[in-house]
Design a protein around this motif. Structure first.
Motif, short mmCIF file in Angstrom:
data_model
loop_
_atom_site.label_atom_id
_atom_site.label_comp_id
_atom_site.label_asym_id
_atom_site.label_seq_id
_atom_site.Cartn_x
_atom_site.Cartn_y
_atom_site.Cartn_z
N LEU A 24 10.37 -1.53 -1.12
CA LEU A 24 10.07 -0.19 -0.61
C LEU A 24 11.28 0.72 -0.79
O LEU A 24 11.15 1.89 -1.18
N ALA A 25 12.47 0.19 -0.51
CA ALA A 25 13.70 0.97 -0.68
C ALA A 25 13.95 1.30 -2.14
O ALA A 25 14.36 2.42 -2.48
N ASP A 26 13.68 0.33 -3.02
CA ASP A 26 13.84 0.57 -4.47
C ASP A 26 12.93 1.69 -4.95
O ASP A 26 13.27 2.44 -5.86
N ALA A 27 11.74 1.79 -4.30
CA ALA A 27 10.79 2.84 -4.67
C ALA A 27 11.13 4.18 -4.01
O ALA A 27 10.43 5.17 -4.22
N LYS A 28 12.22 4.17 -3.21
CA LYS A 28 12.70 5.38 -2.51
C LYS A 28 11.64 5.98 -1.59
O LYS A 28 11.47 7.20 -1.49
N ILE A 29 10.93 5.08 -0.91
CA ILE A 29 9.94 5.49 0.09
C ILE A 29 10.53 5.22 1.48
O ILE A 29 10.98 4.10 1.75
N PRO A 30 10.54 6.21 2.36
CA PRO A 30 11.20 6.05 3.66
C PRO A 30 10.49 5.07 4.58
O PRO A 30 9.27 4.97 4.59
N TYR A 61 0.84 -1.20 0.00
CA TYR A 61 0.00 0.00 0.00
C TYR A 61 0.87 1.25 0.00
O TYR A 61 0.58 2.22 -0.71
N SER A 62 1.95 1.23 0.79
CA SER A 62 2.87 2.36 0.81
C SER A 62 3.49 2.61 -0.56
O SER A 62 3.59 3.75 -1.02
N ILE A 63 3.91 1.52 -1.21
CA ILE A 63 4.53 1.65 -2.53
C ILE A 63 3.53 2.17 -3.55
O ILE A 63 3.83 3.09 -4.33
N LYS A 64 2.33 1.60 -3.56
CA LYS A 64 1.31 1.99 -4.54
C LYS A 64 0.91 3.45 -4.39
O LYS A 64 0.67 4.15 -5.38
N ASN A 65 0.87 3.94 -3.15
CA ASN A 65 0.39 5.29 -2.89
C ASN A 65 1.50 6.28 -2.52
O ASN A 65 1.22 7.43 -2.18
N ASN A 66 2.75 5.80 -2.57
CA ASN A 66 3.92 6.64 -2.29
C ASN A 66 3.81 7.29 -0.91
O ASN A 66 3.93 8.51 -0.75
N ILE A 67 3.59 6.46 0.12
CA ILE A 67 3.40 6.93 1.49
C ILE A 67 4.48 6.31 2.38
O ILE A 67 4.72 5.10 2.31
N PRO A 68 5.13 7.08 3.25
CA PRO A 68 6.12 6.53 4.17
C PRO A 68 5.53 5.44 5.06
O PRO A 68 4.33 5.44 5.35
N PHE A 69 6.41 4.56 5.54
CA PHE A 69 5.99 3.39 6.32
C PHE A 69 6.65 3.40 7.69
O PHE A 69 7.87 3.61 7.80
N LEU A 70 5.85 3.21 8.73
CA LEU A 70 6.35 3.10 10.10
C LEU A 70 5.99 1.73 10.65
O LEU A 70 4.81 1.35 10.64
N MET A 71 6.99 0.99 11.14
CA MET A 71 6.77 -0.31 11.76
C MET A 71 7.04 -0.19 13.24
O MET A 71 8.10 0.26 13.67
N ILE A 72 6.05 -0.57 14.07
CA ILE A 72 6.19 -0.56 15.52
C ILE A 72 6.24 -2.00 16.00
O ILE A 72 5.23 -2.71 15.98
#
Length: 285
Positions: free
Chosen positions: A188-194, A149-160
């Motif tokens: 996710l890294a390849d898509a340059k999304i933090p 979902y983060s990749i598709k919508n270009n949204i940063p990802f937080l894992m807790i």
């Protein structure tokens, strides 16, 4: 009629009408500090006297990070099956059902998207109350789908992370989740999304061996247990005395495996600061 009655200035009070102190009114930290539970909640479940961070779950973290606690949960109905027909002291489906009834959760992770300081953020937050936050097929799948979902919508990802490690009731299926989540994070890294990884108490086992330590930024709460094997296992294996607190977040930071340790009240600001810096965007207050 009550078996006993008390007399106080001529007033008789039946025993069954006596009002006991409500349970849960006070919380005692490991250091012995006592705090009113209402005050503890107002302080984000952190003891003001000794800074002890009480374990909380996805509900509290979503409230902390999402603006006005507004979010859309992702894949909320995903539940585990029992392809291995596993049984120890009870059958795996029965254990799952008991955990679901006790916690109100479907499994040991919840994923959601919402605004944090006005910008979209995808969060995956684990719940230790569900079978020790163990990582089974559903946990891995929900994290993988959240990353998609983060990749598709270009949204940063937080894992807790808050986990005891792999779920033994799913054996190799559980271990496969280490590979799957790590591969998704590579995408996710390849898509340059933090990606920011937040380690909370405890972050152990396969969780530490995979997604928990793969963030662009790895941070933790104070005094969180962060390890692969537990301290007693390490001591028994090496036969050596280990440094005090060698698997706590402060030790892990000192030895270069973390980028920072932050109190719970500062987490939202710090995570969003990192995201702004990584994306070279104006810093939000």
């Amino acid at each position: 009629m009550a078996w006993f009655k008390r007399k106080d200035k001529g007033i008789q009070t039946p025993t069954e009408e006596k009002k006991d102190t409500p349970k849960g009114l006070w919380y005692k930290t490991p250091s012995g500090k006592i705090i009113d539970t209402d005050e503890l909640k107002k302080n984000l479940y952190v003891s003001p006297e000794d800074g002890y961070h009480v374990r909380v779950g996805s509900k509290e973290y979503f409230e902390l990070f999402f603006d006005n606690n507004e979010f859309t949960e992702l894949n909320e109905k995903l539940t585990a099956k029992d392809p291995l027909k596993f049984e120890d002291t009870k059958k795996y489906p029965n254990r799952l059902k008991a955990a679901q009834e006790k916690t109100g959760l479907k499994d040991a992770v919840r994923t959601a998207v919402g605004k944090s300081f006005g910008k979209d953020l995808v969060i995956a937050s684990m719940d230790f109350s569900f079978i020790g936050g163990s990582m089974g097929s559903v946990v891995g799948e929900k994290i993988a789908r959240a990353i998609d979902y983060s990749i598709k919508n270009n949204i940063p990802f937080l894992m807790i992370s808050k986990s005891g490690g792999a779920r033994m009731m799913e054996a190799s299926l559980s271990l496969m989740q280490l590979v799957k989540t790590s591969a998704k994070l590579a995408q996710l890294a390849d898509a340059k999304i933090p990606y920011v990884s937040l380690c909370t108490d405890p972050t152990t086992g396969g969780t530490t061996a995979s997604f928990a330590m793969l963030g662009d930024i790895n941070i933790a709460e104070p005094n969180a247990l962060i390890a692969f094997a537990g301290p007693r296992v390490v001591k028994d294996t090496t036969g050596k005395e280990l440094p005090e607190g060698f698997q706590r977040s402060e030790f892990v930071l000192e030895h270069g495996f973390l980028d920072g340790i932050y109190e719970r009240k500062d987490l939202k600001k710090q995570v969003n600061l990192y995201l702004d810096l990584i994306q070279n965007q104006p810093v939000r207050a």
